[in-house]
Design a protein around this motif. Sequence first.
Motif, PDB file in Angstrom:
ATOM      1  N   PRO A  18       0.798  -1.221   0.000  1.00 54.56           N
ATOM      2  CA  PRO A  18       0.000   0.000   0.000  1.00 54.56           C
ATOM      3  C   PRO A  18       0.834   1.277   0.000  1.00 54.56           C
ATOM      4  N   ASP A  19       2.113   1.193   0.390  1.00 50.47           N
ATOM      5  CA  ASP A  19       2.970   2.383   0.406  1.00 50.47           C
ATOM      6  C   ASP A  19       3.595   2.680  -0.951  1.00 50.47           C
ATOM      7  N   ALA A  20       3.801   1.654  -1.775  1.00 44.80           N
ATOM      8  CA  ALA A  20       4.379   1.826  -3.105  1.00 44.80           C
ATOM      9  C   ALA A  20       3.725   0.804  -4.045  1.00 44.80           C
ATOM     10  N   PRO A  21       2.438   1.001  -4.325  1.00 46.78           N
ATOM     11  CA  PRO A  21       1.719  -0.004  -5.106  1.00 46.78           C
ATOM     12  C   PRO A  21       2.153  -0.055  -6.568  1.00 46.78           C
ATOM     13  N   THR A  22       2.007  -1.245  -7.126  1.00 50.59           N
ATOM     14  CA  THR A  22       2.135  -1.465  -8.556  1.00 50.59           C
ATOM     15  C   THR A  22       0.877  -2.198  -8.992  1.00 50.59           C
ATOM     16  N   PHE A  23       0.261  -1.706 -10.055  1.00 49.10           N
ATOM     17  CA  PHE A  23      -0.913  -2.343 -10.640  1.00 49.10           C
ATOM     18  C   PHE A  23      -0.584  -2.688 -12.083  1.00 49.10           C
ATOM     19  N   ALA A  24      -1.060  -3.819 -12.564  1.00 48.81           N
ATOM     20  CA  ALA A  24      -0.828  -4.207 -13.945  1.00 48.81           C
ATOM     21  C   ALA A  24      -2.086  -4.881 -14.464  1.00 48.81           C
ATOM     22  N   PRO A  25      -2.484  -4.665 -15.676  1.00 53.64           N
ATOM     23  CA  PRO A  25      -1.831  -3.842 -16.688  1.00 53.64           C
ATOM     24  C   PRO A  25      -2.112  -2.358 -16.476  1.00 53.64           C
ATOM     25  N   SER A  64      -3.482  17.674 -18.633  1.00 47.91           N
ATOM     26  CA  SER A  64      -2.187  18.358 -18.559  1.00 47.91           C
ATOM     27  C   SER A  64      -1.047  17.498 -18.006  1.00 47.91           C
ATOM     28  N   LEU A  65      -1.337  16.325 -17.442  1.00 47.12           N
ATOM     29  CA  LEU A  65      -0.273  15.465 -16.920  1.00 47.12           C
ATOM     30  C   LEU A  65       0.224  14.455 -17.956  1.00 47.12           C
ATOM     31  N   ALA A  66      -0.300  14.503 -19.177  1.00 48.52           N
ATOM     32  CA  ALA A  66       0.125  13.584 -20.230  1.00 48.52           C
ATOM     33  C   ALA A  66       1.639  13.626 -20.378  1.00 48.52           C
ATOM     34  N   GLY A  67       2.258  12.437 -20.413  1.00 43.88           N
ATOM     35  CA  GLY A  67       3.697  12.333 -20.596  1.00 43.88           C
ATOM     36  C   GLY A  67       4.515  12.537 -19.337  1.00 43.88           C
ATOM     37  N   GLN A  68       3.883  12.783 -18.206  1.00 46.18           N
ATOM     38  CA  GLN A  68       4.602  13.027 -16.958  1.00 46.18           C
ATOM     39  C   GLN A  68       4.484  11.819 -16.015  1.00 46.18           C
ATOM     40  N   THR A  69       5.444  11.717 -15.101  1.00 43.48           N
ATOM     41  CA  THR A  69       5.396  10.720 -14.040  1.00 43.48           C
ATOM     42  C   THR A  69       5.406  11.466 -12.712  1.00 43.48           C
ATOM     43  N   VAL A  70       4.464  11.108 -11.833  1.00 37.58           N
ATOM     44  CA  VAL A  70       4.322  11.801 -10.553  1.00 37.58           C
ATOM     45  C   VAL A  70       4.187  10.775  -9.429  1.00 37.58           C
ATOM     46  N   GLU A  71       4.488  11.208  -8.217  1.00 39.07           N
ATOM     47  CA  GLU A  71       4.286  10.358  -7.042  1.00 39.07           C
ATOM     48  C   GLU A  71       2.791  10.149  -6.837  1.00 39.07           C
ATOM     49  N   LEU A  72       2.415   8.962  -6.433  1.00 42.70           N
ATOM     50  CA  LEU A  72       1.025   8.682  -6.108  1.00 42.70           C
ATOM     51  C   LEU A  72       0.655   9.493  -4.870  1.00 42.70           C
ATOM     52  N   PRO A  73      -0.381  10.327  -4.950  1.00 39.32           N
ATOM     53  CA  PRO A  73      -0.749  11.123  -3.770  1.00 39.32           C
ATOM     54  C   PRO A  73      -1.306  10.233  -2.667  1.00 39.32           C
ATOM     55  N   ASP A  74      -1.221  10.705  -1.431  1.00 39.41           N
ATOM     56  CA  ASP A  74      -1.831   9.983  -0.320  1.00 39.41           C
ATOM     57  C   ASP A  74      -3.326   9.925  -0.549  1.00 39.41           C
ATOM     58  N   PHE A  75      -3.927   8.798  -0.192  1.00 40.10           N
ATOM     59  CA  PHE A  75      -5.371   8.706  -0.324  1.00 40.10           C
ATOM     60  C   PHE A  75      -6.016   9.018   1.014  1.00 40.10           C
ATOM     61  N   ASP A  76      -7.254   9.434   0.959  1.00 41.84           N
ATOM     62  CA  ASP A  76      -8.016   9.795   2.145  1.00 41.84           C
ATOM     63  C   ASP A  76      -8.225   8.550   2.995  1.00 41.84           C
ATOM     64  N   THR A  77      -7.852   8.619   4.256  1.00 44.77           N
ATOM     65  CA  THR A  77      -7.973   7.454   5.130  1.00 44.77           C
ATOM     66  C   THR A  77      -9.419   7.058   5.378  1.00 44.77           C
ATOM     67  N   GLU A  78     -10.372   7.910   4.971  1.00 45.36           N
ATOM     68  CA  GLU A  78     -11.776   7.557   5.076  1.00 45.36           C
ATOM     69  C   GLU A  78     -12.082   6.346   4.190  1.00 45.36           C
ATOM     70  N   TYR A  79     -11.319   6.209   3.110  1.00 44.70           N
ATOM     71  CA  TYR A  79     -11.512   5.097   2.192  1.00 44.70           C
ATOM     72  C   TYR A  79     -10.435   4.062   2.458  1.00 44.70           C
ATOM     73  N   GLN A  80     -10.853   2.869   2.768  1.00 47.48           N
ATOM     74  CA  GLN A  80      -9.909   1.807   3.066  1.00 47.48           C
ATOM     75  C   GLN A  80      -9.935   0.765   1.965  1.00 47.48           C
ATOM     76  N   ILE A  81      -8.838   0.089   1.817  1.00 50.90           N
ATOM     77  CA  ILE A  81      -8.784  -1.010   0.872  1.00 50.90           C
ATOM     78  C   ILE A  81      -9.685  -2.107   1.403  1.00 50.90           C
ATOM     79  N   ILE A  82     -10.546  -2.609   0.555  1.00 52.01           N
ATOM     80  CA  ILE A  82     -11.473  -3.656   0.977  1.00 52.01           C
ATOM     81  C   ILE A  82     -10.685  -4.833   1.508  1.00 52.01           C
ATOM     82  N   GLY A  83     -11.076  -5.317   2.665  1.00 52.32           N
ATOM     83  CA  GLY A  83     -10.384  -6.438   3.290  1.00 52.32           C
ATOM     84  C   GLY A  83      -9.434  -6.005   4.369  1.00 52.32           C
ATOM     85  N   GLU A  84      -9.112  -4.707   4.458  1.00 56.82           N
ATOM     86  CA  GLU A  84      -8.256  -4.211   5.534  1.00 56.82           C
ATOM     87  C   GLU A  84      -9.123  -3.691   6.667  1.00 56.82           C
TER      88      GLU A  84
END
Length: 85
Positions: A18-25, A64-84
């Motif tokens: 959850p701190d450095a997620p990777t999703f594929a595809p 406007s972010l096309a072609g850029q790479t950015v850090e994943l912003p923190d998500f609101d703790t009100e929303y939890q990953i299902i199962g946590e």
Amino acid sequence: MIRVEGDGPGRWGYNGNPDAPTFAPSVLVQYNGRDAGVDGAPPAVCHSFVTDGRIQFLGDCTHSLAGQTVELPDFDTEYQIIGEA
């Protein structure tokens, strides 16, 4: 939201970090948002890879972010990953 659990189509791979997620595809979203075309123009597009906690916005994005790479912003703790707790 992308689905990472369960079987079948429409499910993304997830590295379980959850701190450095990777999703594929890649994640491709078409929408009629504020930056979408009008008068019959195609919808807006956001197409990205999420790798090690960074979002790589691909060149076919219409925002406007096309072609850029950015850090994943923190998500609101009100929303939890299902199962946590």
